[in-house]
Design a protein around this motif. Sequence first.
Motif, PDB file in Angstrom:
ATOM      1  N   LEU A  94      53.223  68.987  37.610  1.00 40.56           N
ATOM      2  CA  LEU A  94      53.516  67.793  38.196  1.00 40.56           C
ATOM      3  C   LEU A  94      52.235  67.088  38.197  1.00 40.56           C
ATOM      4  N   ARG A 132      53.746  60.422  44.797  1.00 36.68           N
ATOM      5  CA  ARG A 132      53.776  62.050  44.388  1.00 36.68           C
ATOM      6  C   ARG A 132      54.831  62.340  45.670  1.00 36.68           C
ATOM      7  N   ALA A 186      57.836  66.931  32.649  1.00 35.26           N
ATOM      8  CA  ALA A 186      57.815  68.575  33.224  1.00 35.26           C
ATOM      9  C   ALA A 186      59.251  69.197  32.845  1.00 35.26           C
ATOM     10  N   LEU A 193      58.391  61.741  44.439  1.00 39.71           N
ATOM     11  CA  LEU A 193      58.426  62.729  43.290  1.00 39.71           C
ATOM     12  C   LEU A 193      58.794  63.991  43.992  1.00 39.71           C
ATOM     13  N   THR A 207      56.096  73.845  37.902  1.00 37.12           N
ATOM     14  CA  THR A 207      54.970  73.016  38.784  1.00 37.12           C
ATOM     15  C   THR A 207      54.074  72.026  38.034  1.00 37.12           C
ATOM     16  N   ALA A 250      57.289  61.446  35.195  1.00 39.56           N
ATOM     17  CA  ALA A 250      56.866  62.778  35.468  1.00 39.56           C
ATOM     18  C   ALA A 250      57.863  63.886  35.520  1.00 39.56           C
ATOM     19  N   LEU A 251      59.027  63.779  35.662  1.00 37.02           N
ATOM     20  CA  LEU A 251      60.085  64.518  35.587  1.00 37.02           C
ATOM     21  C   LEU A 251      60.419  65.011  34.296  1.00 37.02           C
TER      22      LEU A 251
END
Length: 419
Positions: free
Chosen positions: A5, A405, A115, A408, A3, A111-112
Motif C-alpha cells: 500500500l 492512509r 494492491a 485506507l 501490504t 490503492a486497493l
Amino acid sequence: MTTTLPSAAVLGARAFAALAGLNRFSDEPGRLTRLYLSPAHRQAAEWTKGAMEVAGLTAVIDAAGSVQGRREGAMPGLPAVMIASHIDTVKDAGRFDGNLGVVSGILVAQALRDAGIVLPFALEVVAFGDEENVRFPTHLSTSSALAGTYEPAWLEARDPDGIRLSDALVAFGGDPSGIAGLARAPGSIAAYLEVHIEQGPVLEAEGEAVGIVTAINAQCRARVRVVGEAGHAGTVPMSLRKDALAASAEMVLALEAVAAAHPQAVATVGVLRPDPGAANVVPGATEFSVDFRSPSNDTLAAMESAIRDRFAGIAARRGVELSFAPYARAEAVPMDEALQAALAAGIARTGANPGARRLPSGAGHDAMTMAAICPAAMLFVRNARGISHSPLESMTEADAGIAVRVLLETVLELARRRA
Ligand code: GLV
Ligand code: MN
Ligand code: MN
C-alpha cells in the motif's frame, strides 16, 4: 492481505495533485466558486468521473448531479462501504472543503485496486453536488436523494437570478424525474465514511493531524423578509421613517445576542439585500438569511423562539412587517460508535494520533443525511488556524496523506471485521 500500500507521504502528494486538477474548475476567474449545477460544477463532475474510472471504479453522473463510482467486492451486488463528500463550494472558497473527501475516496479505491485487494463488500465513492446549499434554498439535496429524503418542493426552488432548480438540473444534464429512483434500498450501504477538513482550530491546537467526529450539530436556516416604507433619503424626517435596513441591522445584533447567551451556539447573517438599494433612498424592504446552530436540539429550539420574539419586538417597535421562514432544519446527528472505533483502529495502524481525538462538528455535512439510512462516521483533518469557507483555508500535504492512509486502513479494518 497484501501490504503493498502507498505510504502516507505518497498519498499526500497524490491528494494535492488531484486537488490541483479538480480545483481548476471555477465559475469565477481568479477564485474558487463552484455552485451546484453551474458550468464549473459540470466540468468538475466530468473530471471526477474520469478520475474514478482511472482508479478502477465504474462511474456515472446521476440524475441529481452527483458522481457515483462503484467497484464490486468478492461477488457482484454486495452492500457497499461508501466514501463520499462534495465538489460544490461556497463563493470564494477554500480548496479542501468537500474536495479533499472526494479525492480521498478515489485514492483509496486506486490503492486497493493497485494492491489487488478484493473486499468482502462493494466500494463506492460519491461526489455530492449540493452540500453548501449556497445557490438554492435546499438542504443537502444530493445526498438526500440517495437517502430517500429528497423534498420534491426543492425542484421548484429558485436561485437569486430566478432560475428554477429543475431547469438548472436539466441544463446541467440531470433528470428531475430520475431523482426518486436514486434512493438506496435499506441495507445496500453497509457504512458511510467521509474525510473532511476540520473547519475549526481544535486539532491544530492539540497537535493532532486527524480526529474522529462524534456528532454533527443541529442547525436551522431561515429567510427573513422585512418590509418598511421606501422614501427620499433627503426629505423623510427620521421620526417618520420605516427603514427596513435599520430594522434589519437591529435584528442582526439581536441574533448575535441570542447566540451569545448559549454556550457553543452560533448564529450568522451571511446575506442581506436591501431593496431598492440606492444611496439616496430609505430602504423599503430587505431580505436576509439566518443560520443558527447548536450541539443540542433543545437549545436550537430555544434559540428559534428567542430569535422570533426578539425580531417580532423590533418589527413592532419600528412599524415594519416581518416574515421569518425556516427552510432547512437538521437535528444533531450522532456518528456511529462502531465506525468511530474502526476509524480509531485505522488511526492506530497508521501510527498517527495515538489518542484518536474525538470532537463534534459545528459544520453540516452530507454524513448527516446519510446517517438516516446507514451507519455513518467522519474523519476530520487538521486545518491551519481553523479557517474555512475562505481562500485562506489550508492544510499540509503531510496531513492530507495521513488522512487518506487512515481511511485506507479503516476500509481494511472493516474488511477484517466482515471476513
Ligand atoms: C456547510 O459547510 C455548512 O454550512 O455547514
Ligand atoms: Mn463541506
Ligand atoms: Mn462548506
